[in-house]
Design an enzyme around this catalytic site. Structure first.
Site, mmCIF file in Angstrom:
data_model
loop_
_atom_site.group_PDB
_atom_site.id
_atom_site.type_symbol
_atom_site.label_atom_id
_atom_site.label_comp_id
_atom_site.label_asym_id
_atom_site.label_seq_id
_atom_site.Cartn_x
_atom_site.Cartn_y
_atom_site.Cartn_z
ATOM 1 N N SER A 179 0.829 -1.215 0.000
ATOM 2 C CA SER A 179 0.000 0.000 0.000
ATOM 3 C C SER A 179 0.856 1.256 0.000
ATOM 4 O O SER A 179 1.604 1.520 0.954
ATOM 5 C CB SER A 179 -0.916 0.012 1.235
ATOM 6 O OG SER A 179 -1.457 1.306 1.404
ATOM 7 N N GLN A 181 -0.365 4.119 0.251
ATOM 8 C CA GLN A 181 -0.924 5.035 1.251
ATOM 9 C C GLN A 181 -0.275 4.800 2.607
ATOM 10 O O GLN A 181 0.057 5.744 3.322
ATOM 11 C CB GLN A 181 -2.441 4.858 1.339
ATOM 12 C CG GLN A 181 -3.153 5.326 0.081
ATOM 13 C CD GLN A 181 -4.647 5.136 0.143
ATOM 14 O OE1 GLN A 181 -5.174 4.540 1.081
ATOM 15 N NE2 GLN A 181 -5.341 5.614 -0.872
ATOM 16 N N ASP A 331 -5.813 0.278 -9.263
ATOM 17 C CA ASP A 331 -7.082 0.996 -9.458
ATOM 18 C C ASP A 331 -7.708 0.709 -10.818
ATOM 19 O O ASP A 331 -8.826 1.152 -11.095
ATOM 20 C CB ASP A 331 -6.853 2.509 -9.322
ATOM 21 C CG ASP A 331 -6.546 2.902 -7.882
ATOM 22 O OD1 ASP A 331 -6.946 2.174 -6.959
ATOM 23 O OD2 ASP A 331 -5.891 3.946 -7.689
#
Ligand code: S3P
Length: 451
Positions: A179, A181, A331
């Protein structure tokens, strides 16, 4: 944010001949968030061009203003940011409304973790169901105090309140999930932390934070090792303001790209698209399926590789998509499922557990919508097997629930462009989070869109 209130705005699409022309897509969402955040931490004026003016990025800008930065829009995509300096974030007076944006939430939690301030994060129904434990764990190890709301499946969710520790405790952290993020949250917390903050990522994820931190003058090194990429950030950084040019978002370009591949006779160019290798997995997979995609005029813009994409209608063939490429196209799977539905043969996609915790459970929601549009597919715990319909128009004729997920809405809009019967998206408002010009762009290419 705005799409969560008011009445639903349905969108209907049907086959209307070939797509043609040259279009641009809005600025990269990941890079836009980071440009605002780092500009807000540099002393002096950062000038950004090509900023994505989608709701997610506007949520980041509003939050950074609430913590003391001056952020002004000059004209379309052209923004100036006057930062407060690393360590200078102020206590926000109200809860920070993150709308639909997981990136804003997780990265801002990182920033706040090493400042002596308290902030409460709230969001829409989609964001409020998403797991925050993945950032709570490392940021708590650095000393932040975080109280979250217990959610489904033992998740820690929004609303949550975080109180930072200053000075925070430097951390060496190996990412348990691939990830960007989480990686970025820890690095951003490290900016105001004495000593070296180290993130080890066994599987490479998008590296925009590393590139931009180095561009703003932070001392950061990246080393490859048998454990993966080791990113070391020297804390108590002084960031210097930058002029940033944001390239077009490859995750947004994915929609016209697949539209042109599946609509017979199409021939389009998408200008100025980021092709950073940590983001460009979809291009490689579509080319392996037989997609006619050429990269023109490759160049570097603002420290990021960019190209114009020439895409022509192609006979696609189903493949087994290598799971190790998943982070470089995470995504893009919803729209890849649509490409797979238009291929000859079966496409198998695995290694996608992370899709279940995006803006919606993208495996379940896509499987349901594809089924409703007449596409046979099999849901796996970590992926999807799609039976391609050979490239002829898909049956269509369904209304699909977007479930507050912009990429679900846009994927089914594209599916509708090669469907025998009209496809309706129940609510297109979430598209504004990342691609406010999506419908005008489709119309510019010749599509018929009813709303
Ligand atoms: C993002 C990282 C990815 C991606 C998201 C944007 C970022 O999330 O899905 O849209 O800007 O860092 P994860 O870090 O959860 O994979």
């Amino acid at each position: 944010m705005t799409h969560a209130s008011g009445t639903a705005q349905p969108l209907s699409l049907s086959t209307a001949g070939l797509l043609a022309g040259t279009v641009t897509v809005p600025g990269d969402k990941s890079i836009s968030h980071r440009a605002i955040m780092l500009g807000a931490l540099a002393v002096g004026e950062t000038r950004i061009t090509g900023l994505l003016e989608g709701e997610d990025v506007l949520a980041t800008a509003a939050a950074m203003r609430a913590m003391g930065a001056q952020i002004e829009r000059q004209d379309s995509g052209n923004w100036h940011v006057h930062g407060v300096g690393v360590g200078g974030l102020l206590q926000p007076m109200q809860a920070l409304d993150m709308g639909n944006s997981g990136t804003s939430t997780r990265l801002l939690m990182g920033l706040i973790a090493s400042h002596p301030i308290t902030a409460t994060f709230v969001g829409d129904a989609s964001l409020s169901g998403r797991p925050m434990g993945r950032v709570i764990t490392p940021l708590s190890l650095m000393g932040a105090a975080i109280t979250a709301t217990p959610g489904a499946n033992g998740r820690q969710t929004l609303p949550l309140t975080i109180t930072g520790l200053c000075p925070a405790v430097a951390l060496e952290y190996t990412l348990p999930v691939a990830s960007a993020q989480v990686k970025s949250a820890v690095l951003l917390a490290g900016l105001n932390t004495p000593g070296n903050t180290v993130v080890i990522e066994p599987i490479a994820t998008r590296d925009h934070s590393e590139r931009m931190l180095a561009g703003f003058g932070a001392q950061l090194t990246v080393a490859e090792s048998p454990q993966g990429r080791i990113i070391t950030l020297h804390g108590e950084a002084e960031l210097r303001p930058q002029d940033i040019v944001v390239p077009g978002d490859p995750s947004s370009a994915a929609f016209p790209m697949v539209a042109a591949l599946i609509v017979p006779g199409s021939d389009i160019v998408i200008r100025n698209v980021g092709i950073n290798p940590t983001r460009a997995g979809l291009i490689r997979v579509l080319q392996a399926m037989g997609g006619n995609i050429s990269l023109l005029n490759e160049r570097t813009v603002g420290g990021e590789p960019v190209a114009d994409l020439h895409v022509r209608h192609s006979a696609l063939t189903g493949i087994e998509v290598p799971p190790d490429g998943a982070p470089s196209m995470i995504d893009e799977y919803p729209i890849l499922f649509v490409a797979a539905a238009n291929a000859v043969g079966t496409t198998t996609m695995r290694g996608l557990e992370e899709l279940r915790v995006k803006e919606s459970d993208r495996i379940a929601v896509m499987a349901q919508g594809l089924g409703a549009c007449g596409v046979a597919c099999e849901e796996l715990s970590d992926g999807l097997i799609v039976q391609g319909q050979g490239g002829d128009p898909l049956p269509g004729g369904a209304t699909v629930a977007a479930r507050l997920d912009h990429r679900i809405a846009m994927s089914f809009a594209v599916l509708g462009l090669n469907a025998a019967r009209r496809v309706t998206i129940d609510d297109a408002r979430p598209i504004a989070t990342s691609f406010p010009t999506f419908v005008p762009m489709l119309r510019e290419l010749g599509a018929t869109v009813r709303n």
